[in-house]
Each structure stands twice: as C-alpha cells, then as structure tokens.
Design a protein around this motif. Structure first.
Motif, PDB file in Angstrom:
ATOM      1  N   ILE A  54      60.647  36.685  -5.926  1.00  0.00           N
ATOM      2  CA  ILE A  54      61.277  36.855  -4.622  1.00  0.00           C
ATOM      3  C   ILE A  54      60.225  36.554  -3.562  1.00  0.00           C
ATOM      4  O   ILE A  54      59.250  37.290  -3.411  1.00  0.00           O
ATOM      5  N   GLU A  55      60.430  35.439  -2.880  1.00  0.00           N
ATOM      6  CA  GLU A  55      59.453  34.977  -1.904  1.00  0.00           C
ATOM      7  C   GLU A  55      60.106  34.689  -0.556  1.00  0.00           C
ATOM      8  O   GLU A  55      61.327  34.571  -0.450  1.00  0.00           O
ATOM      9  N   LEU A  56      59.260  34.570   0.450  1.00  0.00           N
ATOM     10  CA  LEU A  56      59.664  34.077   1.764  1.00  0.00           C
ATOM     11  C   LEU A  56      58.834  32.839   2.042  1.00  0.00           C
ATOM     12  O   LEU A  56      57.614  32.840   1.816  1.00  0.00           O
ATOM     13  N   LEU A  57      59.466  31.781   2.497  1.00  0.00           N
ATOM     14  CA  LEU A  57      58.735  30.568   2.842  1.00  0.00           C
ATOM     15  C   LEU A  57      58.142  30.724   4.239  1.00  0.00           C
ATOM     16  O   LEU A  57      58.867  31.060   5.193  1.00  0.00           O
ATOM     17  N   PRO A  58      56.840  30.512   4.413  1.00  0.00           N
ATOM     18  CA  PRO A  58      56.193  30.708   5.718  1.00  0.00           C
ATOM     19  C   PRO A  58      56.879  29.964   6.863  1.00  0.00           C
ATOM     20  O   PRO A  58      57.067  30.528   7.948  1.00  0.00           O
ATOM     21  N   ASP A  59      57.246  28.715   6.641  1.00  0.00           N
ATOM     22  CA  ASP A  59      57.905  27.950   7.709  1.00  0.00           C
ATOM     23  C   ASP A  59      59.235  28.582   8.107  1.00  0.00           C
ATOM     24  O   ASP A  59      59.599  28.604   9.297  1.00  0.00           O
ATOM     25  N   THR A  60      59.953  29.112   7.114  1.00  0.00           N
ATOM     26  CA  THR A  60      61.235  29.761   7.392  1.00  0.00           C
ATOM     27  C   THR A  60      61.033  31.064   8.151  1.00  0.00           C
ATOM     28  O   THR A  60      61.773  31.372   9.092  1.00  0.00           O
ATOM     29  N   SER A 111      57.244  38.839  -1.873  1.00  0.00           N
ATOM     30  CA  SER A 111      57.972  39.992  -1.358  1.00  0.00           C
ATOM     31  C   SER A 111      57.587  41.283  -2.083  1.00  0.00           C
ATOM     32  O   SER A 111      57.162  41.266  -3.249  1.00  0.00           O
ATOM     33  N   TRP A 112      57.778  42.378  -1.393  1.00  0.00           N
ATOM     34  CA  TRP A 112      57.465  43.698  -1.967  1.00  0.00           C
ATOM     35  C   TRP A 112      58.274  43.970  -3.240  1.00  0.00           C
ATOM     36  O   TRP A 112      57.835  44.731  -4.109  1.00  0.00           O
ATOM     37  N   ASN A 113      59.467  43.344  -3.374  1.00  0.00           N
ATOM     38  CA  ASN A 113      60.293  43.602  -4.562  1.00  0.00           C
ATOM     39  C   ASN A 113      60.214  42.480  -5.594  1.00  0.00           C
ATOM     40  O   ASN A 113      61.021  42.420  -6.507  1.00  0.00           O
TER      41      ASN A 113
END
Length: 525
Positions: A54-60, A111-113
């Motif tokens: 579970i990740e977040l894309l920096p640009d997003t 992500s934390w999860n």
C-alpha cells in the motif's frame, strides 16, 4: 459550510487547515470565529501493485494536496494575501526517502498499513539480540522503576511502525543503504516531505506528534530513540530537524499558491482532532469515528505505559508545554456502515439511524464488528466478524440496530479499559467527531452506558480545525487556548438516560459473551 453561506471580508485574516488522512485529503479555510468559509476534498489515491503493498505516489500526493488548497481558497473567495498561515495534519507513520540534492525519490510513500515488512518484524522480535534488549530493559526497570524501561521491556515491533519498514528497506536494498551512509538520503513522513516541497527544499523538519508514531522517537525522554536507531544502523543524517508542533516551518514558495503562505504547524491527524476539540486538560477525551475508531485521552505532562492495545503518544509540543495522550484504536466503525450498505440492508449510511429506531430492540441479536480483528481493549487479530443469535423473527431493522449497538459497545469497552488502566479521572464530557458521529443513536447509547455527556461539534472534520488552531496560535490569529475554547462550536449535547442504562445493562453483558465466541477464530492470522 462554504463561501455561499458566509461573507468574507477583505480586511480579515484566514487560516488554512489541511488534512492528508488515510481516506481523504481536504482543506478548510477558517475565519477568526472558526467558521468554515471555504473547503475542498478529494479521495486519497492509493497505489497497490501487489498484495500487502500500500503506497502513495509522491506526484499524486503533491497534486492532490495543492489542488485541494487552491480549490478551498477559490471556494472562500479570498486573496492569498489574507491568509495568515497554514496548518498541516497528516496520517501518521507513512514515509518516503528522497535525495537531498536532486529531490528524486528512492521509493514511493510506504503507507502505515503496508504489511510487506511483517515477516522482517517477526524475525527481529524472535532474534536473540532483540530479546537481549528486552531483558536489559527489564533489569533497568527493576533498578530504576522508570516507566521508559517498563514500556521497553514488553515492546515488540509491528509492520505499522515506520522504523521497521525503514530498516526493512535499508536491509533489502543495498543501493539505498549505501546512499544513506553517504549522506545523500533524507527521510520524511508526509508532513516532512510536504514542508520540504512547499518551501522549495529549504526546510527538512518534523515534530513530536508525528514522529512519535514511527518509533524513531522516544516519548519518555522526548528525543530520538537512539537505542533502536543504532540497533538497526539507521544513519542519523537522514532524520529531519525536530520542531515544536506549533512552530515556524517556513513559507510556501509564492509560485505554488500565488503568495508566500506561512506554515505554522504540523501535527498527526488524531492529535490534530484532539486539539481541535479543545481537549487541553488531563482527563479530557475525544472519540473520532471514521473508517475506524480512535480514542485519545489526555494524560497530562506524563506518558502512560502501553497496556491492552493502548499506547502513549505526544499530543503536541508548544514551547515548554508537552502534552501526552494515550491512544486506543479499533479498525471497524465506518466499515460496518459500508458493509450494511453493500449487503443491501441500507441504501446509505444516513438511513441506518431510521432503520435502527424502527424496532424497539435488536431482539437478542449480537453483531461483532471485527472485519480485521478486535484491537484495543481485547487485542485479538484472529477474532471474526459475526452475527450471533439469529432467529426466524430477525428482520433487516434488527440487524442494522445490532450493528450500530456494536459500534457504541466497542467505544464503551475501550473507554472502560482506558479508565481502569491509566488510573486517570476522565472528565464529564466526551468529545466526538468523524463521519460515524452523525449517528444520534450511537452517541446517545455511549452517553448512557458510560454515564457521561457527549459533545458533537458542528464541524466533524476536527483534524483540519486542530491544524488551523495550532497554526493560528503561532501566527497570533488566536492569543490563547482559552480563546480557542470560545470559538469551538458545539452542535449537539447528549446526556445519559437512566432508562437506557437499565435496559442495556443485560444487553451489553450478553454482547460481551458474544465477543468471546468470536475470538481465536482465524487461527492462520
């Protein structure tokens, strides 16, 4: 409330509260009276390329953050020049690594999860070296009786801890480890990276309420957790500067929003909600019911030892004042309403109230809200979600009512754990926020069962307000916490009802028996 409902004043000043949460990123524009004069929100976009990732894309992240800020300012119909400051609230323990010279990322936000590091955490917990640390902590506690060593003696790493995911990356990626040792890598949780980007790379900083959730920070000594940092060989050079929660985090580059907005606070989302609820005194408590439920108890100037799934955190640091909170968590509240909707029992969450009150009781039915186990107060990740005591007379309304009852019961269960384990006298009013707090049924039931008043504010997005309050204090928009209490607005106050207490005493007891039946079910977890 939006600009259509308020008249903005060209001579007035406004404060931005931005919250990058787990499910939503939102910005609210507040006037001096804490009224929302403009707002914008988006659903957080996740990147999940494979199981357990579970990740977040920096640009997003950057696009979503800047977009909601710009739209909220436009919604308020104000000039950037009238914005006194910005406060940033974020989901905690989500982090990334980037190059201090080129700004290029070594990894996406983890992500934390995200659970990829769980096997690594288990191996560390079972290692002789880590067990040696635990034994040493026990001996130091015997000798000194310090709470710090008592907490350390029973501590175990989990994948939610950012330090274990950071150590996992450094352990599995030789190139990043080499770059880190060379001093080229910077570490940052969401607020740290956002500040870095907003200031054009001028400020690399964090604060205690966020960094304490990573285990890189020791809440008892109020400084970096040098024992575990050195244990994993993490270079101190990657770590950000430690600021206060309400502090000078630089100014946004004027090219981003059309003016240099000062950043005057960064804070973890639950602590932000606590500050927005004005839970400033020891014994003050707030309950945030969103996707999951977070309960935070102000423990004053001292942290409490972790117990039955509750854990100590820094609430905020303002100058010499350090406020601590004991936090408890349950993963399923909003998820229960989503399940009711997906299963066809209700057409939308707001309909649950009406359905639950169409019957006088749940007819003996017990619902256990454990889609992902039962956390604080019980600590059983193998527990299963279940309906117990289904009879031929059970109807849709009984199921909805039992589900709402279970949400209140879990709050009561955790409340009782906090009260008994912390030994802190909890004050007479519980502050509620979050989307599930729209349910009068749940709040009235909690009020009656714990015999406390329940306060629901007019703005349920308390993380935005708390971030704005902290920033506004630093910028001088508000002069004191007493002034903040005056501008925070209560919408509804629920008081205990004696007849509800009497009626629900046997029902709550029976539900407790049902909880035990749900435990130790998913043995493979």
């Amino acid at each position: 409330m939006t600009s259509n409902e308020h008249t903005t004043n060209a001579d007035d000043v406004y404060v931005l509260g931005v919250d990058y949460g787990t499910t939503t990123v939102r910005c609210q524009v507040f006037d001096r009276h804490s009224s929302v004069v403009g707002s914008s929100r988006q659903k957080v976009e996740l990147h999940c390329p494979q199981q357990d990732t579970i990740e977040l894309l920096p640009d997003t992240v950057w696009t979503q953050f800047t977009t909601v800020v710009k739209k909220a300012i436009a919604d308020a119909g104000i000039s950037v020049n009238n914005i006194a400051c910005m406060g940033i609230s974020v989901q905690r323990a989500t982090f990334t690594l980037w190059n201090r010279h080129t700004d290029e990322h070594y990894c996406n936000f983890i992500s934390w999860n995200d659970t990829r590091a769980e096997p690594f955490a288990n191996n560390i917990n079972q290692s002789l070296s880590f067990k040696g640390l635990g034994t040493g902590a026990k001996l130091l506690h015997i000798l000194t009786r310090q709470q710090r060593w008592e907490a350390a003696s029973s501590f175990h790493f989990q994948s939610q801890h950012a330090i274990i995911r950071l150590a996992w990356i450094l352990n599995t990626n030789a190139e990043i480890k080499k770059e880190a040792k060379a001093g080229n890598v910077l570490f940052g949780t969401l607020e740290t990276w956002l500040v870095w980007k907003l200031t054009g790379g001028k400020v690399h900083a964090t604060e205690p309420s966020n960094i304490c959730s990573t285990v890189l920070y020791d809440v008892f000594k109020k400084d970096w957790n040098s024992i575990h940092i050195n244990y994993f060989g993490i270079p101190f050079s990657i770590l950000p500067k430690l600021n206060d929660t309400s502090d000078d985090f630089g100014c946004c580059d004027k090219e981003i929003f059309g003016g240099p907005i000062p950043i005057r606070a960064c804070v973890g989302d639950q602590q932000a909600a606590m500050f927005g609820q004005c839970c400033f005194e020891e014994g003050d408590i707030k309950v945030t019911m969103g996707t999951g439920t977070f309960i935070n108890l102000n423990t004053g100037s001292y942290p409490c030892v972790p117990n039955v799934g509750t854990y100590p955190l820094v609430g905020w640091k303002i100058g010499s004042e350090v406020a601590y909170t004991t936090e408890a968590f349950d993963s399923d509240s909003g998820t229960v309403l989503t399940w009711l909707e997906n299963a066809g029992f209700i057409s939308n969450p707001g309909e649950s109230q009406e359905a639950a009150t169409e019957v006088k009781s749940s007819n003996g039915l017990c619902f256990i809200p454990a889609f992902t186990g039962l956390q604080s107060g019980i600590n059983d990740n193998t527990a299963c979600c279940c309906l117990i005591n289904i009879t031929p007379t059970i109807k849709r309304e009984h199921i909805v009512r039992a589900a709402l009852e279970s949400l209140a019961f879990r709050v009561v269960q955790i409340f009782n754990t906090l009260e008994s384990k912390t030994k802190i006298k909890i004050n007479d009013t519980i502050k509620f926020d979050g989307g599930v707090s729209n349910s009068d049924f749940v709040l009235q039931l909690v009020s009656s069962l714990v015999n406390k008043k329940v306060d629901r504010p007019d703005n349920l997005d308390m993380s935005c307000l708390g971030a704005a309050f902290l920033a506004g204090l630093k910028a001088g928009v508000w002069k004191s916490k007493e002034e903040l209490k005056e501008v925070r607005k209560t919408k509804n106050m629920f008081k205990p009802k004696a007849d509800v207490q009497v009626d629900y005493k046997p029902i709550f007891k029976q539900w407790g028996k049902a909880v035990k039946r749900s435990m130790n079910w998913n043995e493979s977890v």
